[in-house]
Design a protein around this motif. Structure first.
Motif, PDB file in Angstrom:
ATOM      1  N   LEU A 141       0.771  -1.071  -0.048  1.00 54.46           N
ATOM      2  CA  LEU A 141       0.054  -0.065  -0.034  1.00 54.46           C
ATOM      3  C   LEU A 141       1.022   1.499   0.242  1.00 54.46           C
ATOM      4  O   LEU A 141       0.495   2.142  -0.363  1.00 54.46           O
ATOM      5  CB  LEU A 141      -0.923  -0.054   0.813  1.00 54.46           C
ATOM      6  CG  LEU A 141      -2.120  -0.565   0.890  1.00 54.46           C
ATOM      7  CD1 LEU A 141      -2.427  -1.138   2.414  1.00 54.46           C
ATOM      8  CD2 LEU A 141      -2.886  -0.762   0.027  1.00 54.46           C
ATOM      9  N   SER A 144       2.641   1.892  -3.534  1.00 54.68           N
ATOM     10  CA  SER A 144       2.314   2.866  -4.121  1.00 54.68           C
ATOM     11  C   SER A 144       1.788   4.188  -4.728  1.00 54.68           C
ATOM     12  O   SER A 144       0.139   4.535  -4.578  1.00 54.68           O
ATOM     13  CB  SER A 144       0.618   1.427  -4.178  1.00 54.68           C
ATOM     14  OG  SER A 144       0.701   0.093  -4.443  1.00 54.68           O
ATOM     15  N   GLU A 151       7.737   3.907  -3.850  1.00 56.06           N
ATOM     16  CA  GLU A 151       7.328   3.279  -4.852  1.00 56.06           C
ATOM     17  C   GLU A 151       8.233   3.660  -6.488  1.00 56.06           C
ATOM     18  O   GLU A 151       8.436   3.034  -7.007  1.00 56.06           O
ATOM     19  CB  GLU A 151       6.806   4.834  -5.348  1.00 56.06           C
ATOM     20  CG  GLU A 151       5.855   4.899  -6.962  1.00 56.06           C
ATOM     21  CD  GLU A 151       4.597   6.428  -7.268  1.00 56.06           C
ATOM     22  OE1 GLU A 151       4.631   6.258  -7.839  1.00 56.06           O
ATOM     23  OE2 GLU A 151       5.031   6.677  -6.036  1.00 56.06           O
ATOM     24  N   TRP A 406      -8.590  -2.738  -3.685  1.00 55.61           N
ATOM     25  CA  TRP A 406      -6.808  -3.068  -4.216  1.00 55.61           C
ATOM     26  C   TRP A 406      -6.997  -3.582  -5.423  1.00 55.61           C
ATOM     27  O   TRP A 406      -5.184  -3.429  -5.886  1.00 55.61           O
ATOM     28  CB  TRP A 406      -7.139  -5.071  -4.169  1.00 55.61           C
ATOM     29  CG  TRP A 406      -6.560  -5.547  -3.598  1.00 55.61           C
ATOM     30  CD1 TRP A 406      -5.931  -6.913  -4.549  1.00 55.61           C
ATOM     31  CD2 TRP A 406      -5.306  -5.343  -2.622  1.00 55.61           C
ATOM     32  NE1 TRP A 406      -4.291  -7.349  -4.943  1.00 55.61           N
ATOM     33  CE2 TRP A 406      -4.013  -6.527  -3.344  1.00 55.61           C
ATOM     34  CE3 TRP A 406      -4.909  -5.400  -1.973  1.00 55.61           C
ATOM     35  CZ2 TRP A 406      -2.493  -6.490  -2.729  1.00 55.61           C
ATOM     36  CZ3 TRP A 406      -3.553  -5.123  -0.946  1.00 55.61           C
ATOM     37  CH2 TRP A 406      -2.942  -5.829  -1.547  1.00 55.61           C
ATOM     38  N   ILE A 409      -5.313  -0.127  -7.042  1.00 54.97           N
ATOM     39  CA  ILE A 409      -3.970   0.303  -6.229  1.00 54.97           C
ATOM     40  C   ILE A 409      -2.998  -1.042  -6.216  1.00 54.97           C
ATOM     41  O   ILE A 409      -1.684  -0.330  -7.156  1.00 54.97           O
ATOM     42  CB  ILE A 409      -3.811   0.193  -4.693  1.00 54.97           C
ATOM     43  CG1 ILE A 409      -3.527  -1.306  -4.395  1.00 54.97           C
ATOM     44  CG2 ILE A 409      -3.735   1.086  -4.136  1.00 54.97           C
ATOM     45  CD1 ILE A 409      -3.654  -1.446  -3.007  1.00 54.97           C
ATOM     46  N   THR A 410      -3.165  -1.890  -7.742  1.00 57.67           N
ATOM     47  CA  THR A 410      -2.671  -3.031  -7.807  1.00 57.67           C
ATOM     48  C   THR A 410      -2.400  -1.936  -9.492  1.00 57.67           C
ATOM     49  O   THR A 410      -1.359  -3.263 -10.449  1.00 57.67           O
ATOM     50  CB  THR A 410      -2.800  -4.251  -7.634  1.00 57.67           C
ATOM     51  OG1 THR A 410      -4.452  -4.345  -7.965  1.00 57.67           O
ATOM     52  CG2 THR A 410      -2.727  -4.653  -6.520  1.00 57.67           C
ATOM     53  N   ASN A 412      -2.660   0.226 -12.493  1.00 55.61           N
ATOM     54  CA  ASN A 412      -2.474   1.399 -13.517  1.00 55.61           C
ATOM     55  C   ASN A 412      -2.556   1.363 -14.960  1.00 55.61           C
ATOM     56  O   ASN A 412      -1.903   1.247 -15.456  1.00 55.61           O
ATOM     57  CB  ASN A 412      -1.799   2.152 -12.688  1.00 55.61           C
ATOM     58  CG  ASN A 412      -1.163   3.364 -12.911  1.00 55.61           C
ATOM     59  OD1 ASN A 412      -2.165   4.148 -13.562  1.00 55.61           O
ATOM     60  ND2 ASN A 412      -0.267   4.027 -12.051  1.00 55.61           N
TER      61      ASN A 412
END
Length: 514
Positions: A141, A144, A151, A406, A409-410, A412
């Motif tokens: 988390l 992200s 990141e 979920w 955030i996984t 893009n």
């Protein structure tokens, strides 16, 4: 007559002998019943197993990896039965038996199911691998877009991944310590100390002895989780499959015999329940038609989970043509796979964990008010009852919320659109850049809706089975629902990795038709 036929015939005979031993032998011959049943199951599987599965033992490297994995999992299961020091295990078993049908038993069973631990038995692996999973979720988390440095590490390839794994290990230790302190306080303190269980032996439940052995238990549980984390990494490096996932899968599969025993065997006589051979069993007794329904639901859920786990929405892409001299490169049509269940089992874990909080909150309010606030007690009971409409309605809503969260955030879409543009690829009918990102986001929202519906159906199946068929929740959870979803997902990943070894050495894969 070849060896397969002999193995299958002996397996069927052993299974029949096991059923006879359970039916007429009683508790004295229960060991013979289990021995014959296990031998019969193994012999029958060996007689029916396809040739591709036997070829995995012809490759020395693959055979070595499988044996190493089995040894590490055996070490995990041995530690599962090593108790914590200075805990009255007999009293612990009695307390857990009393709390099995209550909210405490359901919470402990849920945490143990997803962690590979054994909170209900106070062993050295009580916390299981859950602290490591929590640390992984927190790091994911934060990486992200929340913490720019993490990141940036995430985009640095193998070196960044190793650094993130190192940070995850460091974060696991304080999480272990906090959770271990909470468990030890609830277990070892005297019963009059605000809801504690008072499981410390007489003479060690007060003063320095309580604090010293409590400290020892905290260190032991923390070391146990760190050891499991190390076991998982050793499986990743020297074995086959994902080590952490295999540990969780082993913990779930190991509970199936106990669930089956509580479903079919009468604890007083040690024989198979008489209601199994009758129709229309009264009350909560398991009857023949209930067994048929359970078997049908099991097969249906397995087929559905496999189909939805492997389901993809394939988005066509095309690479631009490049002319170099007299040769033309590119111009090929490919596809961008988008999994229907991209979130996996994480939304169900989040939703189940979060729904513990309303019960805890309303129960605390009801207790502090000396039972004068009836509405708080009513809401506490409604959130405690997993068969009720309110719990299941909130369960489905939370699964949808966390599935979209979920996936957001996984996955893009903008980053994928930029990668397609950088590699000279595009989606036919859409301009590279923002138009492509908007299209990917629209497709993602629709696909995620179907994936969330699948997760919601799978998650509430145990509640429906428990309510309609009057099956104990601890039994229903193993024959459908999230535990089965985890087992099948890990098994599919394991089969895929075994297939890569077989194909690399020109052997047919496990999924090839003979």
């Amino acid at each position: 007559m070849n060896w397969r036929t002999i193995s299958l015939a002996s397996g069927i005979a052993a299974l029949i002998g096991g059923v006879v031993a359970f039916s007429y032998g009683g508790q004295e011959l229960s060991w013979l019943g289990w021995t014959l049943t296990l031998f019969g199951a193994a012999a029958s599987i060996l007689g029916l197993v396809p040739d591709q599965l036997l070829t995995i033992f012809k490759i020395p490297e693959l055979r070595k990896k499988i044996f190493i994995t089995l040894i590490f999992l055996a070490v995990y299961r041995i530690g599962y039965y090593v108790p914590l020091p200075m805990i009255d295990q007999a009293k612990m078993a009695e307390k857990m038996a009393q709390a099995q049908r209550g909210a405490l038993g359901q919470v402990l069973g849920f945490v143990s199911l997803f962690s590979g631990g054994n909170l209900s038995n106070a062993c050295i692996f009580s916390l299981g691998i859950m602290p490591y999973i929590s640390a992984s979720i927190i790091i994911q988390l934060l990486s992200s877009g929340v913490v720019p440095s993490l990141e940036k590490l995430k985009k640095e390839g193998e070196a960044g991944r190793k650094k993130i794994n190192e940070l995850t290990r460091y974060l696991t230790v304080p999480i272990c310590i906090i959770q271990a302190i909470m468990v030890v306080q609830a277990v070892m303190k005297p019963e009059d100390a605000g809801g504690a269980m008072g499981l410390a032996p007489a003479g060690y439940d007060t003063g320095f002895e309580l604090w010293w052995f409590g400290f020892t238990a905290v260190v032991t549980m923390t070391a146990g989780t760190v050891f499991l984390m190390w076991l998982g990494e050793q499986i990743d490096e020297y074995g086959i499959g994902n080590g952490i996932s295999l540990i969780i899968m082993a913990g779930i599969v190991a509970r199936i015999p106990d669930a089956t025993n509580s479903l079919l065997i009468d604890t007083t006589t040690g024989k198979i329940k008489d209601s199994v051979f009758t129709l229309g069993g009264a009350g909560g007794d398991i009857s023949f038609e209930k067994l048929i329904v359970l078997a049908f639901l099991f097969v249906t859920v397995v087929v559905g989970v496999i189909a939805m786990t492997k389901a993809q929405r394939r988005i066509p892409t095309q690479s631009a043509k490049h002319v170099r001299g007299r040769r033309v490169y590119g111009g090929t049509r490919q596809h961008l796979p988008m999994k229907v269940n991209a979130a996996g089992v994480m939304p169900v874990i989040f939703a189940s964990t979060l729904l513990i909080l309303p019960w805890f909150l309303f129960n605390t309010i009801y207790t502090l008010s000396d039972s004068s606030l009836g509405w708080a007690g009513a809401l506490s009971n409604m959130f405690q009852n997993h068969r009720g409409w309110l719990y299941n309605f909130m369960y489905v809503i939370m699964i949808y919320v966390f599935t979209y969260f979920w996936v957001a955030i996984t996955f893009n879409p903008k980053e994928i659109a930029d990668n397609l543009k950088d590699h000279g690829s595009f989606i036919p009918g859409y301009r590279p850049g923002k138009k492509t990102a908007d299209y990917l986001e629209r497709v993602l929202m629709r696909v995620t809706f179907v994936g969330a519906a699948f997760l919601a159906v799978i998650a509430i199946i145990p509640n429906v089975i428990s309510s309609e068929l009057e099956i104990p929740p601890q039994v229903a959870s193993f024959y459908g629902g999230t535990g089965l979803l985890i087992v099948i997902s890990v098994a599919l990943d394991l089969v895929q990795k075994i297939n890569s070894h077989l194909v690399m050495r020109n052997y047919p894969s496990l999924t090839d038709e003979t």
